[in-house]
Scaffold this motif. Structure first.
Motif, PDB file in Angstrom:
ATOM      1  N   MET B 174       0.807  -1.225   0.000  1.00 33.89           N
ATOM      2  CA  MET B 174       0.000   0.000   0.000  1.00 33.89           C
ATOM      3  C   MET B 174       0.839   1.274   0.000  1.00 33.89           C
ATOM      4  O   MET B 174       0.294   2.372  -0.127  1.00 33.89           O
ATOM      5  CB  MET B 174      -0.895   0.018   1.246  1.00 33.89           C
ATOM      6  N   PHE B 175       2.156   1.156   0.178  1.00 31.77           N
ATOM      7  CA  PHE B 175       2.999   2.353   0.321  1.00 31.77           C
ATOM      8  C   PHE B 175       2.668   3.476  -0.668  1.00 31.77           C
ATOM      9  O   PHE B 175       2.413   4.602  -0.234  1.00 31.77           O
ATOM     10  CB  PHE B 175       4.479   1.995   0.196  1.00 31.77           C
ATOM     11  N   PRO B 176       2.671   3.212  -1.991  1.00 33.10           N
ATOM     12  CA  PRO B 176       2.434   4.322  -2.923  1.00 33.10           C
ATOM     13  C   PRO B 176       1.066   4.978  -2.721  1.00 33.10           C
ATOM     14  O   PRO B 176       0.980   6.210  -2.629  1.00 33.10           O
ATOM     15  CB  PRO B 176       2.508   3.660  -4.300  1.00 33.10           C
ATOM     16  N   LEU B 179       0.953   6.847   0.655  1.00 31.85           N
ATOM     17  CA  LEU B 179       1.741   8.074   0.599  1.00 31.85           C
ATOM     18  C   LEU B 179       0.976   9.164  -0.148  1.00 31.85           C
ATOM     19  O   LEU B 179       0.896  10.316   0.313  1.00 31.85           O
ATOM     20  CB  LEU B 179       3.088   7.786  -0.077  1.00 31.85           C
ATOM     21  N   GLY B 180       0.370   8.779  -1.290  1.00 28.66           N
ATOM     22  CA  GLY B 180      -0.428   9.730  -2.061  1.00 28.66           C
ATOM     23  C   GLY B 180      -1.603  10.244  -1.252  1.00 28.66           C
ATOM     24  O   GLY B 180      -1.866  11.455  -1.190  1.00 28.66           O
ATOM     25  N   GLY B 200      -0.257  14.779  -9.497  1.00 28.62           N
ATOM     26  CA  GLY B 200       0.379  13.514  -9.854  1.00 28.62           C
ATOM     27  C   GLY B 200      -0.006  12.406  -8.891  1.00 28.62           C
ATOM     28  O   GLY B 200      -0.231  11.267  -9.294  1.00 28.62           O
ATOM     29  N   PHE B 201      -0.108  12.753  -7.593  1.00 27.54           N
ATOM     30  CA  PHE B 201      -0.481  11.749  -6.590  1.00 27.54           C
ATOM     31  C   PHE B 201      -1.868  11.185  -6.883  1.00 27.54           C
ATOM     32  O   PHE B 201      -2.111   9.985  -6.705  1.00 27.54           O
ATOM     33  CB  PHE B 201      -0.464  12.372  -5.190  1.00 27.54           C
ATOM     34  N   MET B 204      -1.659   8.866  -9.716  1.00 28.78           N
ATOM     35  CA  MET B 204      -0.999   7.634  -9.283  1.00 28.78           C
ATOM     36  C   MET B 204      -1.978   6.748  -8.515  1.00 28.78           C
ATOM     37  O   MET B 204      -1.995   5.531  -8.689  1.00 28.78           O
ATOM     38  CB  MET B 204       0.206   7.991  -8.428  1.00 28.78           C
ATOM     39  N   PHE B 208      -2.956   3.049  -9.365  1.00 30.73           N
ATOM     40  CA  PHE B 208      -2.792   1.968  -8.380  1.00 30.73           C
ATOM     41  C   PHE B 208      -4.073   1.140  -8.280  1.00 30.73           C
ATOM     42  O   PHE B 208      -4.044  -0.096  -8.339  1.00 30.73           O
ATOM     43  CB  PHE B 208      -2.448   2.597  -7.024  1.00 30.73           C
ATOM     44  N   ILE B 211      -4.686  -0.868 -11.595  1.00 38.44           N
ATOM     45  CA  ILE B 211      -3.737  -1.973 -11.779  1.00 38.44           C
ATOM     46  C   ILE B 211      -4.052  -3.113 -10.828  1.00 38.44           C
ATOM     47  O   ILE B 211      -4.202  -4.275 -11.230  1.00 38.44           O
ATOM     48  CB  ILE B 211      -2.286  -1.483 -11.534  1.00 38.44           C
TER      49      ILE B 211
END
Lengths: 206, 226
Positions: B174-176, B179-180, B200-201, B204, B208, B211
């Motif tokens: 889950m990090f990305p 973080l966003g 951008g977050f 992303m 995420f 995907i």
């Protein structure tokens, strides 16, 4: 015969490493160790992904052994790379950890693949274990680019800048050789363990 | 169409089972409130610096409380061999997974929407100012959490140390997204709009979610059946 080939590979790797050490004064440490270590880890991650997908398609347990061997070798190399980077940062900034984006991303990747091994130890049934970890390997690999990009937005790269032109083929080749050696040895261990497991099960059945 | 009806049946079944026992949602809510209170001991709750990092605090609360809901998702099916019945049912693994993920998503979102006003009061944060944007971040972040968490829940359902393994598996992946979500929530609750430097977050997080939803739908059959 196979043993001999492995020994030969080991000797070659050590010789290349020794040759690299003669260049310590002439080249920055990043080019000698840090980039080759992390590059080998990345290569191991790709190998693990390929082996996991191959396992999911063919259900051949050799691919499962390759996936776990490559993951373990990659984790070892990435850990060495992170420790090496800590020393580089300490030399440049006087601190051991600066939340440099590359370093943080490397740590996140390390944690991601560490969960792979934890999952592997937690699942007992061999077929289920292989299938679960293969799926998890795909998950972890997909997360790597996302994590790297996000962390770069969060904190820009700091002290860990390097000059790619300083990197030479034999720096990388020594590490990749060593990584291959680790993977092959570990894969054979895993195969032997599986064989022992099946023998044990057979005796129980009898 | 048939697929979505099956998804809907699984979702309604899970929600009904949860709302009748309320075991996950009650513990999750209580846990969220306790952590919100504990954070105020660790940081001065009314200081400006705390407000700047409150987005991060909020998502730590959500992530911890969320795993309590996710833990029960597949573990609930273990008594009376319900899981075997569910897998043997003439429904694809993807439909079971998506149904459970939607149910988890609604439950976690409910916990978040209840703890958000409490958070606003405790830390005097103007969370209502940009509520539509905040809701978008909440929905994207929560969907990421529930998709990864539901897969982890399915992976860990039959192993020892199940409760321990789920967060161990979920958080690193889950990090990305976390973080966003933390960056965007911190921006929004301090009254700033999502500028071009932060958009951008958002992209992303959408990436995420897309995907991991797609990959999970493809691979979940392997996880459930083996």
């Amino acid at each position: 015969m196979r043993e001999k080939r492995l020994y030969l590979l080991g000797v070659l790797a050590v010789a290349l490493m020794a040759y690299n050490l003669t260049e310590i004064a002439a080249r920055p440490l990043q080019a000698l160790f840090y980039i080759p270590l992390c590059g080998t880890a990345a290569l191991a991650a790709v190998t693990s992904l390929a082996a996991s997908i191959a396992f999911l398609r063919t259900r051949n347990f050799r691919f499962d052994s390759l996936a776990v061997a490559a993951t373990e070798a990659g984790l070892a190399f990435l850990a060495a790379g992170i420790v090496n980077a800590c020393f580089l940062i300490h030399a440049a900034a006087g601190k051991w950890w600066t939340w440099d984006s590359r370093l943080t991303a490397a740590l996140v990747c390390w944690l991601l693949y560490a969960t792979y091994l934890m999952l592997r130890h937690a699942v007992q049934e061999p077929t289920k274990r292989a299938a679960s970890t293969a799926v998890w390997s795909v998950f972890a690999f997909l997360d790597v680019p996302l994590a790297v990009v996000t962390i770069q937005w969060w904190k820009p790269a700091g002290h860990l800048r390097f000059d790619w032109t300083q990197l030479r083929f034999c720096n990388l080749a020594a590490m990749v050789l060593l990584g291959t050696l680790f993977t092959v040895v570990r894969m054979r261990q895993e195969e032997t363990r599986r064989e022992m497991d099946s023998l044990r099960r057979m005796t129980h059945a009898l | 169409m048939r697929f979505f009806r099956q998804v809907w049946v699984v979702t309604v079944k899970d929600l009904r089972a949860e709302l009748r026992t309320k075991e996950a949602i009650n513990s999750s809510l209580a846990f969220a409130l306790v952590i919100l209170l504990m954070f105020s001991f660790a940081f001065d709750p009314l200081a400006d610096t705390t407000r700047e990092m409150s987005g991060g605090l909020l998502w730590i609360v959500f992530a911890f409380a969320g795993t309590l809901v996710l833990n029960r998702s597949f573990a609930r099916e273990l008594p009376n061999d319900c899981l075997d019945g569910l897998i043997a049912a003439p429904v694809s693994g993807a439909a079971i997974f998506l149904g459970k993920a939607v149910a988890n998503f609604l439950l976690v979102l409910a916990v978040q929407l209840i703890s958000l006003p409490v958070f606003g009061v405790f830390y005097s944060v103007p969370w209502t100012d940009q509520f539509p944007e905040l809701l978008l971040v909440l929905v994207l972040g929560t969907w990421g959490l529930t998709v990864v968490g539901t897969v982890s829940s399915a992976l860990t359902v039959n192993i020892r140390l199940r409760e321990l393994m789920l967060p161990m598996l979920t958080y690193p992946i889950m990090f990305p997204a976390l973080l966003g979500a933390m960056e965007l929530t911190a921006t929004l609750v301090t009254g700033n709009p999502i500028g071009p430097d932060k958009s951008g977050f958002l992209k992303m997080m959408i990436g995420f979610d897309v995907i991991y939803t797609a990959v999970s739908l493809v691979l979940v059959e392997t996880i459930l059946v083996g």
